[in-house]
Design a protein around this motif. Structure first.
Motif, PDB file in Angstrom:
ATOM      1  N   UNK A 150       0.905  -1.195   0.049  1.00  0.00           N
ATOM      2  CA  UNK A 150      -0.170   0.015  -0.067  1.00  0.00           C
ATOM      3  C   UNK A 150       0.920   1.288  -0.032  1.00  0.00           C
ATOM      4  N   UNK A 151       1.955   1.224   0.932  1.00  0.00           N
ATOM      5  CA  UNK A 151       2.725   2.497   0.845  1.00  0.00           C
ATOM      6  C   UNK A 151       3.516   2.649  -0.365  1.00  0.00           C
ATOM      7  N   UNK A 152       3.963   1.622  -1.210  1.00  0.00           N
ATOM      8  CA  UNK A 152       4.469   1.562  -2.502  1.00  0.00           C
ATOM      9  C   UNK A 152       3.783   2.381  -3.588  1.00  0.00           C
ATOM     10  N   UNK A 153       2.436   1.668  -3.366  1.00  0.00           N
ATOM     11  CA  UNK A 153       1.341   2.285  -4.490  1.00  0.00           C
ATOM     12  C   UNK A 153       1.153   3.885  -4.309  1.00  0.00           C
ATOM     13  N   UNK A 154       1.138   4.554  -3.464  1.00  0.00           N
ATOM     14  CA  UNK A 154       0.867   5.904  -3.056  1.00  0.00           C
ATOM     15  C   UNK A 154      -0.426   6.484  -3.618  1.00  0.00           C
ATOM     16  N   UNK A 155      -1.388   5.417  -3.881  1.00  0.00           N
ATOM     17  CA  UNK A 155      -2.837   5.877  -3.907  1.00  0.00           C
ATOM     18  C   UNK A 155      -3.235   6.652  -2.915  1.00  0.00           C
ATOM     19  N   UNK A 156      -4.531   7.374  -3.108  1.00  0.00           N
ATOM     20  CA  UNK A 156      -5.096   7.873  -2.073  1.00  0.00           C
ATOM     21  C   UNK A 156      -5.740   6.644  -1.566  1.00  0.00           C
ATOM     22  N   UNK A 157      -5.500   6.500  -0.096  1.00  0.00           N
ATOM     23  CA  UNK A 157      -6.123   5.283   0.578  1.00  0.00           C
ATOM     24  C   UNK A 157      -6.919   5.743   1.961  1.00  0.00           C
ATOM     25  N   UNK A 158      -7.816   5.149   2.059  1.00  0.00           N
ATOM     26  CA  UNK A 158      -8.609   5.323   3.299  1.00  0.00           C
ATOM     27  C   UNK A 158      -8.797   3.867   3.815  1.00  0.00           C
ATOM     28  N   UNK A 159      -8.271   3.658   4.834  1.00  0.00           N
ATOM     29  CA  UNK A 159      -8.231   2.159   5.627  1.00  0.00           C
ATOM     30  C   UNK A 159      -8.495   2.341   7.058  1.00  0.00           C
ATOM     31  N   UNK A 160      -9.460   1.202   7.484  1.00  0.00           N
ATOM     32  CA  UNK A 160      -9.499   1.180   8.851  1.00  0.00           C
ATOM     33  C   UNK A 160      -8.613  -0.257   9.347  1.00  0.00           C
ATOM     34  N   UNK A 161      -8.185   0.135  10.508  1.00  0.00           N
ATOM     35  CA  UNK A 161      -7.224  -0.898  11.040  1.00  0.00           C
ATOM     36  C   UNK A 161      -7.544  -1.169  12.712  1.00  0.00           C
ATOM     37  N   UNK A 162      -7.536  -2.287  13.129  1.00  0.00           N
ATOM     38  CA  UNK A 162      -7.459  -2.531  14.555  1.00  0.00           C
ATOM     39  C   UNK A 162      -6.291  -2.565  15.172  1.00  0.00           C
ATOM     40  N   UNK A 163      -5.308  -2.991  14.249  1.00  0.00           N
ATOM     41  CA  UNK A 163      -3.878  -3.037  14.876  1.00  0.00           C
ATOM     42  C   UNK A 163      -3.315  -1.385  14.949  1.00  0.00           C
ATOM     43  N   UNK A 164      -3.347  -0.963  16.194  1.00  0.00           N
ATOM     44  CA  UNK A 164      -2.854   0.487  16.208  1.00  0.00           C
ATOM     45  C   UNK A 164      -1.293   0.935  15.875  1.00  0.00           C
ATOM     46  N   UNK A 165      -0.519  -0.337  16.235  1.00  0.00           N
ATOM     47  CA  UNK A 165       0.932  -0.181  15.740  1.00  0.00           C
ATOM     48  C   UNK A 165       0.959  -0.120  14.260  1.00  0.00           C
ATOM     49  N   UNK A 166       0.171  -0.950  13.702  1.00  0.00           N
ATOM     50  CA  UNK A 166       0.255  -1.057  12.225  1.00  0.00           C
ATOM     51  C   UNK A 166      -0.206   0.303  11.495  1.00  0.00           C
ATOM     52  N   UNK A 167      -1.244   0.524  12.311  1.00  0.00           N
ATOM     53  CA  UNK A 167      -1.862   2.191  11.751  1.00  0.00           C
ATOM     54  C   UNK A 167      -0.735   3.412  11.985  1.00  0.00           C
ATOM     55  N   UNK A 168       0.123   2.961  13.048  1.00  0.00           N
ATOM     56  CA  UNK A 168       1.070   4.039  13.485  1.00  0.00           C
ATOM     57  C   UNK A 168       2.176   4.154  12.396  1.00  0.00           C
ATOM     58  N   UNK A 169       2.523   2.935  11.790  1.00  0.00           N
ATOM     59  CA  UNK A 169       3.639   2.633  10.894  1.00  0.00           C
ATOM     60  C   UNK A 169       3.256   3.039   9.593  1.00  0.00           C
ATOM     61  N   UNK A 170       2.035   2.732   9.057  1.00  0.00           N
ATOM     62  CA  UNK A 170       1.812   2.871   7.705  1.00  0.00           C
ATOM     63  C   UNK A 170       1.077   4.163   7.257  1.00  0.00           C
ATOM     64  N   UNK A 171       0.182   4.544   8.398  1.00  0.00           N
ATOM     65  CA  UNK A 171      -0.475   5.501   7.977  1.00  0.00           C
ATOM     66  C   UNK A 171       0.001   7.288   8.007  1.00  0.00           C
ATOM     67  N   UNK A 172      -0.190   7.957   7.118  1.00  0.00           N
ATOM     68  CA  UNK A 172       0.413   9.532   7.173  1.00  0.00           C
ATOM     69  C   UNK A 172      -0.714  10.279   8.062  1.00  0.00           C
ATOM     70  N   UNK A 173      -1.711   9.856   8.196  1.00  0.00           N
ATOM     71  CA  UNK A 173      -2.664  10.429   9.042  1.00  0.00           C
ATOM     72  C   UNK A 173      -3.900   9.730   9.620  1.00  0.00           C
ATOM     73  N   UNK A 174      -4.270   9.871  10.799  1.00  0.00           N
ATOM     74  CA  UNK A 174      -4.971   9.198  11.440  1.00  0.00           C
ATOM     75  C   UNK A 174      -6.306  10.010  11.917  1.00  0.00           C
ATOM     76  N   UNK A 175      -7.665   9.296  11.618  1.00  0.00           N
ATOM     77  CA  UNK A 175      -8.773   9.858  12.461  1.00  0.00           C
ATOM     78  C   UNK A 175      -9.127   8.716  13.457  1.00  0.00           C
ATOM     79  N   UNK A 176      -9.607   9.225  14.749  1.00  0.00           N
ATOM     80  CA  UNK A 176     -10.193   8.341  15.592  1.00  0.00           C
ATOM     81  C   UNK A 176     -11.578   8.745  15.624  1.00  0.00           C
ATOM     82  N   UNK A 177     -12.388   7.433  15.590  1.00  0.00           N
ATOM     83  CA  UNK A 177     -13.836   7.580  15.817  1.00  0.00           C
ATOM     84  C   UNK A 177     -13.918   6.962  16.904  1.00  0.00           C
ATOM     85  N   UNK A 178     -15.338   7.701  17.454  1.00  0.00           N
ATOM     86  CA  UNK A 178     -15.604   7.044  19.023  1.00  0.00           C
ATOM     87  C   UNK A 178     -17.191   7.455  18.978  1.00  0.00           C
TER      88      UNK A 178
END
Length: 277
Positions: A181-209
């Motif tokens: 996903x990082x290599x493709x550099x497409x606009x990507x909107x992704x939900x992830x449960x693994x917060x460490x994976x999210x912290x590693x791969x995402x440029x920006x996070x939105x937290x929903x509650x």
């Protein structure tokens, strides 16, 4: 292409699930949605790929309301990997991935050489090229996941919308998928449960509650111990990953955020621990 979600409200079965969400998925960036179960992540994503209609607000693609586009035109711009995975396709792996070319084909039109090349590349990207003639129904959960991701890649859309794409994948394939996903550099909107994976791969996070966006920004600014306690109901420390320097979230699995069980819905019913999805 940039995705902008403006004051989005979504309801079904008489219940508001997303209430006034505002967020941006910038062009070429990976934007992550994180939050507890039931916070509205999947509902929001289903609205972006037009499985659900908002009761209010808009989803804008490069400034155009997605509802103004035809289904075919929308599918050329937005490809989705839903959480509700198809498991009853009586098709081969290659045929499932070729479904990603449908938005570009006229009725009853056959494949051309460009379609075949695109499908072959997508299968190779997810490591399923040697399984092309297998039946989709014969695959494991992780293999099916990779095939459906290849279908999204074959769609060659400007925007990828992925709902828990690492589900069912072993750790190696999780790492490979996120690197892809990082290599493709497409606009990507992704939900992830693994917060460490999210912290590693995402440029920006939105937290929903509870259906609302409660925090937005780069992972290091968003994933704080205070937010982990407030939103997820757990004690956590945030450090630097020793290999990558990314934020590393260490969760105390022995206790909730405080001894009263705040934020832990089964605290009053210990026998239910683990019964919540």
């Amino acid at each position: 292409m940039r995705i902008a979600i403006e004051d989005l409200h979504v309801a079904y079965a008489g219940r508001t699930v997303v209430a006034g969400a505002r967020l941006i998925a910038a062009e070429g960036e990976i934007t992550g949605l994180v939050g507890p179960n039931g916070s509205g992540k999947s509902t929001l994503l289903r609205t972006v790929y037009r499985h659900l209609k908002p009761t209010a607000g808009r989803v804008l693609l490069a400034g155009t309301d997605l509802r103004e586009l035809s289904a075919a035109r929308s599918a050329r711009h937005v490809a989705a990997l839903p959480q509700e995975r198809g498991s009853d396709f009586e098709l081969t792996v290659r045929e499932v991935v070729a479904m990603g070319r449908t938005p570009y084909k006229r009725a009853f039109a056959g494949e051309d050489a460009a379609d075949r090349d695109t499908v072959a590349r997508a299968l190779a990207d997810v490591g399923m090229d040697t399984h092309a003639e297998r039946r989709f129904t014969d695959l494991s959960g992780g293999e099916r996941q990779r095939v459906l991701l290849a279908r999204a890649f074959a769609q060659e859309a400007d925007v990828l919308v992925l709902d828990e794409p690492t589900n069912h994948l072993d750790i190696r394939h999780q790492v490979e998928l996120l690197a892809l996903l990082r290599g493709r550099r497409r606009t990507t909107l992704v939900s992830l449960h693994d917060l460490n994976a999210a912290a590693s791969v995402c440029d920006r996070l939105h937290v929903l509650h509870a259906g609302s966006v409660v925090a937005s920004g780069p992972p290091r600014e968003v994933l704080t111990p205070a937010l982990m306690a407030e939103v997820f109901g757990v004690r956590a420390a945030v450090a630097d990953h020793p290999l990558t320097g990314d934020p590393l979230i260490a969760v105390d699995h022995r206790a909730p955020a405080d001894e009263t069980g705040r934020g832990r819905p089964w605290a009053a019913h210990p026998g239910r621990c683990g019964a919540e999805g």
